[in-house]
Design an enzyme around this catalytic site. Structure first.
Site, short mmCIF file in Angstrom:
data_model
loop_
_atom_site.label_atom_id
_atom_site.label_comp_id
_atom_site.label_asym_id
_atom_site.label_seq_id
_atom_site.Cartn_x
_atom_site.Cartn_y
_atom_site.Cartn_z
N GLU A 36 34.95 13.35 6.29
CA GLU A 36 34.53 12.65 6.14
C GLU A 36 34.70 12.66 7.07
O GLU A 36 35.68 13.11 8.75
CB GLU A 36 35.46 11.49 6.28
CG GLU A 36 35.58 11.04 4.78
CD GLU A 36 37.14 10.68 4.10
OE1 GLU A 36 37.59 9.71 5.06
OE2 GLU A 36 37.14 10.23 3.16
N SER A 66 35.28 9.06 0.49
CA SER A 66 35.82 9.21 -0.82
C SER A 66 36.20 10.54 -1.66
O SER A 66 35.83 12.25 -1.15
CB SER A 66 35.01 9.41 -2.05
OG SER A 66 33.86 8.80 -1.87
N GLU A 67 38.18 10.51 -0.88
CA GLU A 67 38.35 12.04 -0.91
C GLU A 67 38.65 12.47 -2.46
O GLU A 67 38.61 13.83 -2.20
CB GLU A 67 40.29 11.65 -0.64
CG GLU A 67 40.15 11.16 1.04
CD GLU A 67 40.02 9.47 1.66
OE1 GLU A 67 39.44 9.37 0.47
OE2 GLU A 67 39.82 9.01 2.70
N GLN A 89 40.51 13.62 7.03
CA GLN A 89 40.80 13.04 8.00
C GLN A 89 42.12 12.65 8.87
O GLN A 89 42.23 13.20 9.89
CB GLN A 89 39.88 12.19 8.00
CG GLN A 89 39.35 10.99 9.50
CD GLN A 89 38.15 10.25 10.04
OE1 GLN A 89 37.54 9.04 9.30
NE2 GLN A 89 36.68 10.90 9.79
N PHE A 90 42.60 12.03 7.98
CA PHE A 90 44.03 12.10 8.11
C PHE A 90 44.69 13.00 6.75
O PHE A 90 44.45 12.53 6.22
CB PHE A 90 44.95 10.66 8.39
CG PHE A 90 44.43 10.49 10.08
CD1 PHE A 90 45.37 10.98 11.06
CD2 PHE A 90 43.57 9.63 9.66
CE1 PHE A 90 44.70 10.38 12.06
CE2 PHE A 90 42.62 9.60 11.96
CZ PHE A 90 43.63 10.22 12.74
N ASP A 92 47.32 12.01 5.32
CA ASP A 92 47.92 11.19 5.00
C ASP A 92 47.05 10.69 3.72
O ASP A 92 47.14 10.27 3.21
CB ASP A 92 48.10 9.72 5.62
CG ASP A 92 48.38 10.32 7.07
OD1 ASP A 92 49.76 9.49 7.60
OD2 ASP A 92 48.39 10.88 7.74
N ILE A 94 45.08 12.11 2.40
CA ILE A 94 44.53 13.12 1.29
C ILE A 94 45.40 13.00 -0.39
O ILE A 94 45.17 12.83 -1.72
CB ILE A 94 45.96 14.07 0.91
CG1 ILE A 94 45.32 15.84 0.24
CG2 ILE A 94 47.49 14.47 0.96
CD1 ILE A 94 45.67 16.86 1.27
N HIS A 136 49.74 7.69 9.13
CA HIS A 136 48.82 8.18 9.95
C HIS A 136 49.79 9.80 10.52
O HIS A 136 49.94 9.48 11.75
CB HIS A 136 47.79 7.57 11.99
CG HIS A 136 46.97 6.69 10.92
ND1 HIS A 136 46.86 5.40 10.28
CD2 HIS A 136 45.21 7.54 10.95
CE1 HIS A 136 45.67 5.39 10.05
NE2 HIS A 136 44.17 6.39 10.58
#
Lengths: 334, 381
Positions: A36, A66-67, A89-90, A92, A94, A136
């Site tokens: 992202e 959309s991980e 992106q973080f 977290d 995941i 985060h």
């Protein structure tokens, strides 16, 4: 800038990561990056800055939020033999891609009896101490260390950031790569990074040699442990700090060798306590070096709470120099 | 807009729905009589494979759960028949025959065939070391990247993003291949269904999502899985075609698939094809008895009243490709699997299965030591 000057230039942690990505993208025209805001923006933190300009939007994909699809698409690309860097992106976030990681990517090589391996690095900023709050600040490596088929890496220095990311990108297996976002631009850890720097996965680093107590850690707490060691040296406690760097595979040998010398150990991880990676390290020490121990192994971890937002609360739950010093003193004096 | 089996949702302004339909009709018009006879043979083979496994399972010879494809054969044969060898598939639990139907036109004996042999598929069902994944995961969880088959997990819709990744690789290579992913109507309620099709649509990838709408997701009816009148309506959110095919009519499935495939080959992106059908038995063989709890027998009889083999044979008689006597030579249609006999199927089909089952039965189990292998790929550079 001359070659000598360039080599001597000090670089930050983020620059180490970025160099690894740029060099691998350059060396391997089939490699793809997906995540992202990694393209036009260059990443929320700038790790992928310049990648899209250099390699175009086809190889540097600005993915929708959309991980799970990011990981799933990475699996498809990797099945076709392409190395893939997938950014969370973080770290977290995941958890939104969890199924694709633990059920699909982690098991693919096993399920296909060695026919399909997946050269995927899933990397992202992790860790607390920055006021990020519950979503985060996570250090959720234990979820993935617990899933056979994934390698798990967490560098704490600029040179390791580059060397380990390079090794991860060249690894034939899925690797979950934890970057410490509080270290991205930290000035006082900047250091020169050798060209073509490569740190093999599964090798720990002795960050400070010592004879009295072994401290095993990784990530941001490595600095807290070094600071604690400095403080304790004035009390006559000589601490050896081992930075695991890679959790899976773990460098048991370096840890066990150190304990044979010090006979005392404290394990520090930033994540919450129950079933955190420190528990695994202590279990291994008990299995492999129990007879060398003169004191029960202790661990220093985050409390079993989410990471709260405001500073007094966050500080209260995370490992600190003080809590690490306390634990070291306890095993030293046992 | 009223929907029936010939309605197509086509938001692409260059191909309005009427033209779309006539284009779709042309696909079947290009089939030769030999093609038709091969399709019929594949329908028999698909049915007989399932029948044979149901019987073996009832005799207690097989481990794991059997998810019957009975009554849904036209979907598998109709979607796969027109593909190129280099196209990819990702079948799910009810699609065991897809593994050997892929590129079956090349013939079993073609060494370059891009599909699994029926022997290896049976070896998988029997859990033998000769199975494609050496029996490390069960039944339909096999794949073969060299033959263009994605290995699925139990997490439904989870292979659609993988298909998108494969198709993205095609795009990078300038290759006009397509990837067909199979899912039940229930899987369309998964978050990953949305994420993956969304991504595929954004990048106009050659991913075709086949929805086998057999009305039941385990014990839950379609109206509790999907709020729209047709599952195909989900396509509207992605501005991709959402086609509806009569899942009992192999030629309708073939037409709709080929339309979507040709569109994808032209770089115009994904399609979703809802094939309406009815699940013949329980969710799995463990569920056959309990299925009566949630499906009444009248509905089941009605749902199974249009056997795809009967529907196709009637069409072949109408086309003059089969005589009525030839159509009546083998009649498995309308029968429960355990009521059928080998005489209901062409001898070549029965022989193919007999040989495959013997291969599976005579193959060795994997050695226990293998359980510890292939966790990490350390042997590669």
């Amino acid at each position: 800038m001359s070659v000598v000057a360039e080599q001597a230039a000090k670089k930050n942690y983020l620059a180490g990561l970025r160099e690894a990505l740029l060099e691998e993208m350059e060396a391997r025209p089939d490699m793809v990056c997906i995540g992202e805001d990694i393209g036009l923006l260059g990443g929320a933190f700038g790790v992928t800055e310049g990648l899209m300009e250099r390699y175009g939007p086809q190889r540097v994909i600005d993915a929708p939020i959309s991980e799970a699809a990011i990981v799933g698409v990475a699996i498809g690309l990797a099945m076709q033999g392409r190395p893939v860097m997938a950014e969370m992106q973080f770290i977290d976030f995941i958890s939104c891609g969890f199924d694709q990681i633990v059920n699909n990517a982690a098991t693919m090589y096993y399920r296909t009896a060695g026919k399909v391996n997946l050269p995927i690095v899933i990397r992202g900023p992790s860790g607390g101490y920055g006021g990020g709050g519950p979503y985060h600040s996570q250090q959720n490596e234990a979820w993935f260390a617990h899933s056979p088929g994934l390698k798990v890496v967490c560098p704490s220095t600029p040179a390791d950031a580059k060397g380990l990311l390079t090794a991860s990108l060249r690894d034939p297996n899925p690797v979950i790569f934890y970057e410490v976002k509080e270290l991205y631009r930290k000035r006082d850890i900047e250091e020169p990074i050798p060209d073509n720097h490569f740190v093999p996965l599964g090798s720990a680093s002795i960050r400070r040699p010592g004879n009295d107590v072994t401290v095993v850690t990784y990530g941001n707490p490595a600095y807290l442990c070094l600071q604690a060691s400095d403080e304790l040296s004035s009390e006559g406690i000589d601490v050896e700090v081992i930075d695991l760097r890679t959790l899976v595979p773990m460098d048991d040998e370096t840890v066990i060798q150190s304990i044979r010398k010090t006979n005392r150990v404290v394990v520090v991880n930033e994540a919450s306590r129950t079933c955190g990676f420190a528990a695994e390290v202590i279990a291994r020490i008990n299995e492999m070096a129990f007879e060398y121990l003169d004191a029960p192994p202790l661990r220093v971890t985050r409390a079993d709470t989410p990471v709260p937002w405001v500073k007094p609360l966050e500080t209260a739950v995370l490992p600190s120099v003080e809590s690490i010093c306390d634990a070291i003193r306890r095993v030293a004096r046992f | 807009m009223a929907k029936d089996s010939t309605t197509v949702t086509e938001p692409d302004s260059q191909a309005p729905s009427t033209e779309t339909q006539s284009a779709a009709n042309r696909a079947r018009d290009l089939l030769t009589p030999e093609d038709h006879l091969e399709i019929l043979r594949q329908l028999y083979l698909t049915r007989y494979f399932d029948v044979r496994l149901i019987k073996e399972k009832r005799r207690g010879r097989l481990r794991g759960t059997l998810y019957s494809s009975h009554n849904q054969e036209a979907i598998l044969v109709g979607t796969i028949f027109g593909l190129r060898p280099t196209d990819w598939l990702s079948p799910i639990h009810r699609d065991m025959p897809a593994f050997f139907l892929k590129d079956l036109k090349s013939g079993w004996d073609d060494p370059n065939r891009m599909g699994m042999s029926i022997q290896e598929v049976c070896a998988q069902v029997w859990g033998k070391a000769t199975a494609p994944g050496r029996a490390r995961d069960n039944w339909s969880h096999i794949g073969d990247a060299e033959k263009g088959i994605i290995c699925s997990t139990s997490m439904l819709a989870g292979t659609i993003p993988v298909a998108a990744g494969i198709a993205y690789d095609f795009k990078l290579r300038g290759f006009d291949g397509v990837v067909l992913t199979y899912n039940g109507e229930g899987a369309t309620a998964q978050g990953i269904f949305h994420e993956a099709i969304n991504f595929a649509a954004i990048h106009k990838l050659g991913v075709i999502t086949i929805i086998e709408n057999n009305q039941w997701a385990y014990g839950t009816p379609v109206e509790l899985e999907c709020p729209t009148k047709d599952v195909a309506d989900r396509a509207k959110g992605y501005d991709i075609p959402g086609l509806i095919a009569d899942g009992q009519d192999v030629l309708d499935v073939y037409d709709k698939t080929m339309w979507a495939v040709e569109r994808a080959r032209r770089g115009k992106g994904p399609s979703l094809i809802e094939c309406k059908t009815f699940r013949a038995y329980g969710h799995g063989d463990h569920d056959d008895d309990r299925a009566a709890k949630y499906r009444n027998s009248d509905d089941v009889d009605k749902g199974r009243s249009r056997d795809p083999i009967a529907v196709y044979k009637a069409e072949l008689v109408r086309l003059g490709i089969l005589s009525q006597a030839e159509a009546d030579a083998y009649k498995p249609e309308g029968k429960h699997a355990i009521e059928t006999t080998d005489e209901d199927f062409p001898p070549a089909v029965v022989a193919a299965l007999k040989e495959a089952v013997e291969f599976a039965v005579n193959s060795p189990m994997p050695e226990p030591d293998e359980a510890f292998r292939w966790v990490f790929a350390e042997d590669q550079p």
